[in-house]
Write a protein that holds these residues in place. Structure first.
Motif, short mmCIF file in Angstrom:
data_model
loop_
_atom_site.label_atom_id
_atom_site.label_comp_id
_atom_site.label_asym_id
_atom_site.label_seq_id
_atom_site.Cartn_x
_atom_site.Cartn_y
_atom_site.Cartn_z
N ASP A 148 0.83 -1.22 0.00
CA ASP A 148 0.00 0.00 0.00
C ASP A 148 0.86 1.25 0.00
O ASP A 148 0.52 2.25 -0.65
N THR A 149 1.98 1.20 0.73
CA THR A 149 2.87 2.37 0.77
C THR A 149 3.44 2.67 -0.61
O THR A 149 3.47 3.83 -1.05
N GLN A 150 3.89 1.65 -1.29
CA GLN A 150 4.46 1.85 -2.63
C GLN A 150 3.39 2.29 -3.64
O GLN A 150 3.67 3.11 -4.53
N ASP A 151 2.19 1.77 -3.46
CA ASP A 151 1.09 2.22 -4.34
C ASP A 151 0.80 3.71 -4.13
O ASP A 151 0.57 4.47 -5.07
N SER A 152 0.86 4.13 -2.85
CA SER A 152 0.64 5.55 -2.54
C SER A 152 1.77 6.40 -3.11
O SER A 152 1.52 7.52 -3.59
N GLN A 153 2.99 5.89 -3.07
CA GLN A 153 4.10 6.64 -3.62
C GLN A 153 3.96 6.83 -5.14
O GLN A 153 4.33 7.88 -5.68
N VAL A 154 3.43 5.80 -5.80
CA VAL A 154 3.19 5.91 -7.25
C VAL A 154 2.14 6.99 -7.52
O VAL A 154 2.32 7.84 -8.41
N ALA A 155 1.05 6.97 -6.77
CA ALA A 155 0.00 7.97 -6.97
C ALA A 155 0.52 9.37 -6.67
O ALA A 155 0.22 10.34 -7.39
N GLN A 156 1.33 9.48 -5.60
CA GLN A 156 1.88 10.79 -5.26
C GLN A 156 2.83 11.28 -6.35
O GLN A 156 2.85 12.45 -6.69
N GLY A 157 3.62 10.35 -6.90
CA GLY A 157 4.54 10.71 -7.97
C GLY A 157 3.78 11.20 -9.22
O GLY A 157 4.21 12.16 -9.88
#
Length: 392
Positions: A148-157
């Motif tokens: 979930d953290t990496q998914d959020s980082q993708v969305a933030q990017g």
């Protein structure tokens, strides 16, 4: 026997009687009384009544108004590097008018491009990490929290990249404002600022005023009572407009009616109308006053007479008609529009008469006249010369 004195007296009487008889015998017989002379013919000028097509025209005063006009201002602050137009000359839409020093804005574009490249790289790395973690999490080798953290980082990017793109677009727009171009075809006015000066978006005068000349419009006024007739002319397609100079003598251009304003000026009882003109010869100049002739109809087989033929009497308007015997008679008429020294006759003339145009001052019904040609019109007497004491 009579005396000598008596004989002399009798002889004298006889001589006087003989002389008187001789006088009466030789004197001429008395003549008959002289017949009165015919009155002299009154000299007048005359014209044949004209019959033909007559335009029905409404006249109004108007102001030449550009369809497009703009004060050219800068949208960014900076040093005016160059002015690339000639005052008073034609320019086309998109032509470069001026240039502002672009270096500061080019640097802002470079910064925005660098930030976008950096954040795109970060997004790419975040997407790669998320792609590696997904299969591991499916087999239980990675926690759901990490996924979930990496998914959020993708969305933030992705959001950061979109923000960078918007910033880059804004920087590029600001850079484009350093080149000032013409928004439409027109003529430039007087330049208000010289190269080397600092210009601001809030400058009141701007750089120059650009005015569209072709086509151009005229806004004019007419009495509000003419609105129904104008509307009929628009509906029938007969409405056409001519523009004349301020003296109302020289035609400047021919155009078409665009619209009637949607409100009447209550203080004057007039309504504004707008007409468009091609202005190919540029005779119409913005801000100048002109006379407008609005044709709303064409009346066929209409009767017209010269303006000077129409007279005003106690019972109304009339003209003097000359018959075949050169005798004049007063004819009551109903006059319509008057323009270009011609009067439209709505009633009273059929079109085959001859009417007096000058010399009516000495006329009355039944007067015999002499119609003189133009080269002798100076012998015609009129009310103007009479009022100056030149006529008996």
């Amino acid at each position: 026997m009579p005396s000598r004195k008596t004989l002399l007296l009798v002889g004298t009487v006889l001589l006087i009687g003989a002389g008187g008889g001789a006088y009466f015998l030789h004197s001429p017989a008395p003549s008959h009384a002289a017949e009165p002379a015919a009155p002299p013919l009154v000299p007048v000028t005359a014209a044949h009544v004209h019959k033909g097509d007559v335009p029905i025209v409404l006249e109004g005063l108007g102001t030449v108004t550009p369809i497009n006009t703009a004060t050219i201002r800068t949208q960014v602050q900076g040093t005016l590097e160059s002015v690339n137009f000639v005052e008073g000359k034609d320019v086309k839409r998109g032509d470069e008018l001026a240039k502002i020093d672009p270096r500061v804005f080019e640097a802002q574009v470079d910064q925005a491009e660098a930030a976008l490249a950096r954040d795109q790289a970060g997004l790419k790395n975040a997407q790669a990490n998320f792609a590696r973690t997904q299969p591991l999490a499916a087999r239980g080798f990675a926690t759901q929290q990490l996924l979930d953290t990496q998914d959020s980082q993708v969305a933030q990017g992705k959001g950061t990249v979109e923000l960078d793109k918007a910033a880059l677009e804004a920087a590029q727009t600001q850079l484009s404002y350093t080149t000032i171009t013409a928004p439409f075809n027109g003529i430039t006015g007087i330049r208000h600022i010289d190269p080397g000066n600092i210009v601001h978006p809030t400058d009141a005068t701007g750089l120059v005023i650009l005015t569209q000349m072709q086509p151009i419009s005229i806004i004019f006024t007419l009495p509000s009572t003419d609105i129904p007739n104008v509307q009929k002319a628009i509906a029938s397609g007969e409405a056409s407009v001519d523009a004349y100079d301020a003296a109302n003598t020289h035609k400047l251009d021919h155009g078409s009616l665009m619209l009637i304003d949607n409100q009447v000026d209550a203080s004057t009882g007039t309504v504004r109308l707008k007409a468009s003109f091609p202005n190919e010869k540029k005779n119409l100049w913005p801000g100048s006053f002109v006379n407008i002739h609005l044709t709303i109809a064409i009346r066929h087989d209409a009767v017209t007479v010269p303006l000077t033929a129409v007279q005003q009497g106690p019972s109304g308007t009339f003209v003097y008609v000359v018959d075949a015997n050169h005798v004049v008679n007063a004819r009551e008429i109903k006059a319509g529009q008057s323009r270009e020294d011609k009067v439209l006759i709505d009633q009273g003339l059929s079109g085959d008469e001859t009417v007096v145009t000058a010399g009516q001052y000495r006329l009355k019904p039944g007067t015999s006249v002499e119609v003189v040609p133009d080269n002798r019109k100076d012998v015609v007497q009129n009310a103007t010369t009479a009022s100056a004491g030149m006529l008996p």
